[in-house]
Design a protein around this motif. Structure first.
Motif, mmCIF file in Angstrom:
data_model
loop_
_atom_site.group_PDB
_atom_site.id
_atom_site.type_symbol
_atom_site.label_atom_id
_atom_site.label_comp_id
_atom_site.label_asym_id
_atom_site.label_seq_id
_atom_site.Cartn_x
_atom_site.Cartn_y
_atom_site.Cartn_z
ATOM 1 N N VAL A 146 0.855 -1.195 0.000
ATOM 2 C CA VAL A 146 0.000 0.000 0.000
ATOM 3 C C VAL A 146 0.887 1.239 0.000
ATOM 4 C CG1 VAL A 146 -1.607 1.371 1.400
ATOM 5 C CG2 VAL A 146 -2.041 -1.056 1.030
ATOM 6 N N VAL A 147 1.906 1.233 0.860
ATOM 7 C CA VAL A 147 2.848 2.357 0.895
ATOM 8 C C VAL A 147 3.550 2.488 -0.455
ATOM 9 C CG1 VAL A 147 4.995 3.206 1.954
ATOM 10 C CG2 VAL A 147 3.183 2.260 3.397
ATOM 11 N N ALA A 148 3.985 1.379 -1.002
ATOM 12 C CA ALA A 148 4.685 1.415 -2.292
ATOM 13 C C ALA A 148 3.778 1.981 -3.385
ATOM 14 C CB ALA A 148 5.166 0.018 -2.664
ATOM 15 N N TRP A 149 2.520 1.603 -3.381
ATOM 16 C CA TRP A 149 1.598 2.117 -4.400
ATOM 17 C C TRP A 149 1.407 3.616 -4.237
ATOM 18 C CZ3 TRP A 149 -0.109 1.156 -8.988
ATOM 19 C CH2 TRP A 149 -1.212 1.870 -9.467
ATOM 20 N N ARG A 150 1.215 4.041 -2.983
ATOM 21 C CA ARG A 150 1.000 5.474 -2.744
ATOM 22 C C ARG A 150 2.239 6.290 -3.100
ATOM 23 N NH1 ARG A 150 -1.586 4.748 3.100
ATOM 24 N NH2 ARG A 150 -3.671 4.118 2.474
ATOM 25 N N ARG A 151 3.402 5.692 -2.894
ATOM 26 C CA ARG A 151 4.650 6.419 -3.122
ATOM 27 C C ARG A 151 5.338 5.946 -4.398
ATOM 28 N NH1 ARG A 151 8.385 6.697 1.647
ATOM 29 N NH2 ARG A 151 9.276 8.242 0.256
ATOM 30 N N ARG A 152 4.570 5.424 -5.346
ATOM 31 C CA ARG A 152 5.173 4.858 -6.547
ATOM 32 C C ARG A 152 5.968 5.885 -7.343
ATOM 33 N NH1 ARG A 152 -0.250 5.143 -7.163
ATOM 34 N NH2 ARG A 152 -1.067 6.232 -8.970
ATOM 35 N N ALA A 153 5.682 7.184 -7.153
ATOM 36 C CA ALA A 153 6.479 8.213 -7.831
ATOM 37 C C ALA A 153 7.837 8.394 -7.148
ATOM 38 C CB ALA A 153 5.721 9.538 -7.851
ATOM 39 N N ASP A 154 7.962 7.921 -5.915
ATOM 40 C CA ASP A 154 9.210 8.076 -5.159
ATOM 41 C C ASP A 154 10.077 6.823 -5.166
ATOM 42 O OD1 ASP A 154 8.327 10.617 -4.386
ATOM 43 O OD2 ASP A 154 7.325 9.817 -2.611
ATOM 44 N N LEU A 155 9.651 5.794 -5.863
ATOM 45 C CA LEU A 155 10.421 4.547 -5.866
ATOM 46 C C LEU A 155 11.802 4.779 -6.447
ATOM 47 C CD1 LEU A 155 7.752 1.952 -7.076
ATOM 48 C CD2 LEU A 155 8.674 2.219 -4.775
ATOM 49 N N PRO A 156 12.809 4.098 -5.873
ATOM 50 C CA PRO A 156 14.167 4.238 -6.417
ATOM 51 C C PRO A 156 14.306 3.465 -7.737
ATOM 52 C CG PRO A 156 14.142 2.645 -4.633
ATOM 53 C CD PRO A 156 12.752 3.225 -4.711
ATOM 54 N N ALA A 157 15.492 3.434 -8.218
ATOM 55 C CA ALA A 157 15.783 2.705 -9.458
ATOM 56 C C ALA A 157 15.370 1.244 -9.293
ATOM 57 C CB ALA A 157 17.270 2.801 -9.769
ATOM 58 N N PRO A 158 14.999 0.566 -10.388
ATOM 59 C CA PRO A 158 14.508 -0.809 -10.295
ATOM 60 C C PRO A 158 15.403 -1.753 -9.502
ATOM 61 C CG PRO A 158 14.142 0.033 -12.505
ATOM 62 C CD PRO A 158 14.935 1.078 -11.763
ATOM 63 N N MET A 159 16.717 -1.614 -9.579
ATOM 64 C CA MET A 159 17.602 -2.543 -8.867
ATOM 65 C C MET A 159 17.589 -2.312 -7.350
ATOM 66 S SD MET A 159 21.205 -1.013 -10.039
ATOM 67 C CE MET A 159 21.199 0.691 -10.519
ATOM 68 N N LEU A 160 17.042 -1.176 -6.892
ATOM 69 C CA LEU A 160 17.001 -0.866 -5.465
ATOM 70 C C LEU A 160 15.613 -1.001 -4.850
ATOM 71 C CD1 LEU A 160 19.280 2.308 -5.490
ATOM 72 C CD2 LEU A 160 19.913 -0.025 -4.847
ATOM 73 N N ARG A 161 14.628 -1.325 -5.644
ATOM 74 C CA ARG A 161 13.254 -1.353 -5.155
ATOM 75 C C ARG A 161 13.021 -2.442 -4.109
ATOM 76 N NH1 ARG A 161 10.436 0.056 -10.924
ATOM 77 N NH2 ARG A 161 11.030 2.256 -10.844
ATOM 78 N N ARG A 162 13.621 -3.587 -4.272
ATOM 79 C CA ARG A 162 13.456 -4.673 -3.295
ATOM 80 C C ARG A 162 13.974 -4.216 -1.937
ATOM 81 N NH1 ARG A 162 17.028 -8.862 -1.980
ATOM 82 N NH2 ARG A 162 16.006 -10.646 -1.014
ATOM 83 N N ALA A 163 15.149 -3.611 -1.923
ATOM 84 C CA ALA A 163 15.718 -3.107 -0.669
ATOM 85 C C ALA A 163 14.832 -2.003 -0.090
ATOM 86 C CB ALA A 163 17.127 -2.579 -0.907
ATOM 87 N N TRP A 164 14.276 -1.147 -0.939
ATOM 88 C CA TRP A 164 13.387 -0.081 -0.480
ATOM 89 C C TRP A 164 12.154 -0.678 0.194
ATOM 90 C CZ3 TRP A 164 8.429 1.627 -1.561
ATOM 91 C CH2 TRP A 164 8.111 2.926 -1.172
ATOM 92 N N LEU A 165 11.621 -1.759 -0.376
ATOM 93 C CA LEU A 165 10.463 -2.419 0.225
ATOM 94 C C LEU A 165 10.803 -2.987 1.596
ATOM 95 C CD1 LEU A 165 9.032 -4.236 -2.935
ATOM 96 C CD2 LEU A 165 8.023 -2.275 -1.745
ATOM 97 N N PHE A 166 12.015 -3.525 1.749
ATOM 98 C CA PHE A 166 12.450 -4.001 3.072
ATOM 99 C C PHE A 166 12.518 -2.838 4.054
ATOM 100 C CE2 PHE A 166 14.896 -7.761 1.060
ATOM 101 C CZ PHE A 166 13.781 -8.578 1.154
ATOM 102 N N GLY A 167 12.983 -1.692 3.583
ATOM 103 C CA GLY A 167 13.030 -0.504 4.437
ATOM 104 C C GLY A 167 11.645 -0.086 4.898
ATOM 105 N N VAL A 168 10.677 -0.153 4.006
ATOM 106 C CA VAL A 168 9.292 0.165 4.371
ATOM 107 C C VAL A 168 8.785 -0.836 5.404
ATOM 108 C CG1 VAL A 168 6.918 0.299 3.515
ATOM 109 C CG2 VAL A 168 8.770 1.322 2.190
ATOM 110 N N ALA A 169 9.062 -2.124 5.175
ATOM 111 C CA ALA A 169 8.631 -3.164 6.117
ATOM 112 C C ALA A 169 9.269 -2.930 7.480
ATOM 113 C CB ALA A 169 8.989 -4.552 5.582
ATOM 114 N N ARG A 170 10.532 -2.585 7.490
ATOM 115 C CA ARG A 170 11.235 -2.320 8.758
ATOM 116 C C ARG A 170 10.592 -1.152 9.492
ATOM 117 N NH1 ARG A 170 15.470 1.055 10.136
ATOM 118 N NH2 ARG A 170 16.761 0.304 11.844
#
Length: 178
Positions: free
Chosen positions: A42-66
């Motif tokens: 849900v956070v990722a969808w709302r902030r989809r304009a702020d997502l990092p480069a594709p190779m960093l998105r998995r790590a970004w999702l872990f950061g959100v989960a944390r």
């Protein structure tokens, strides 16, 4: 490259990372790993304009989960502290004390108060609310609650029966109203 992703790209991101996010949540002891993963997306969808480069998105999702896990931990800790605080409070009396003549004089004087003054005094004396808690119960600012409490006490103190009671040498009005 930053930029909002569309629904199809988001589905691809979800499909490629959901197992990892769920595993992360399980390993961290989340009460409901599925709920946590859902919140992450849900956070990722709302902030989809702020997502990092594709190779960093998995790590970004872990950061959100944390971040969500930490917030949940703080909320659970506050709930436990509040429950402990409430458990430590003495049981409030459901009836005003009526053990002697002084108590009955005070009860009669309280009954003669305007309803709003009576409620303010009862919330403080019988329910044990602090002025700050009184403000929450009344839906007013703390300063307003303190003024209402002060005025209610003044009104009670000006009752002739209370004045006579206070004039008695053994008067203990505070035990009758809290």
């Amino acid at each position: 490259m930053r930029g909002a992703i569309d629904a199809e790209q988001f589905e691809e991101l979800y499909g490629a990372t959901v197992r990892d996010v769920l595993a992360y949540a399980h390993r961290r002891g989340a009460a409901s790993a599925e709920d946590l993963a859902a919140e992450v997306y849900v956070v990722a969808w709302r902030r989809r304009a702020d997502l990092p480069a594709p190779m960093l998105r998995r790590a970004w999702l872990f950061g959100v989960a944390r971040t969500l896990l930490k917030a949940d931990g703080r909320e659970q800790r506050r709930d436990r502290e509040l429950a402990n605080e409430l458990a430590a409070r003495p049981e409030p009396s459901t009836d005003p004390p009526r053990s002697d003549r002084r108590a009955s004089v005070v009860a009669a004087a309280v009954a003669r108060l305007p309803p709003n003054d009576r409620e303010v005094l009862q919330l403080v004396a019988w329910e044990g609310l602090s002025p700050a808690e009184l403000a929450v119960a009344l839906g007013v600012r703390p300063g307003t609650a303190r003024v209402r409490l002060h005025r209610a006490r003044q009104t009670l103190a000006s009752d002739p029966a209370i004045r006579a009671l206070v004039a008695e040498p053994t008067a203990t009005v505070t035990t009758a109203i809290g």
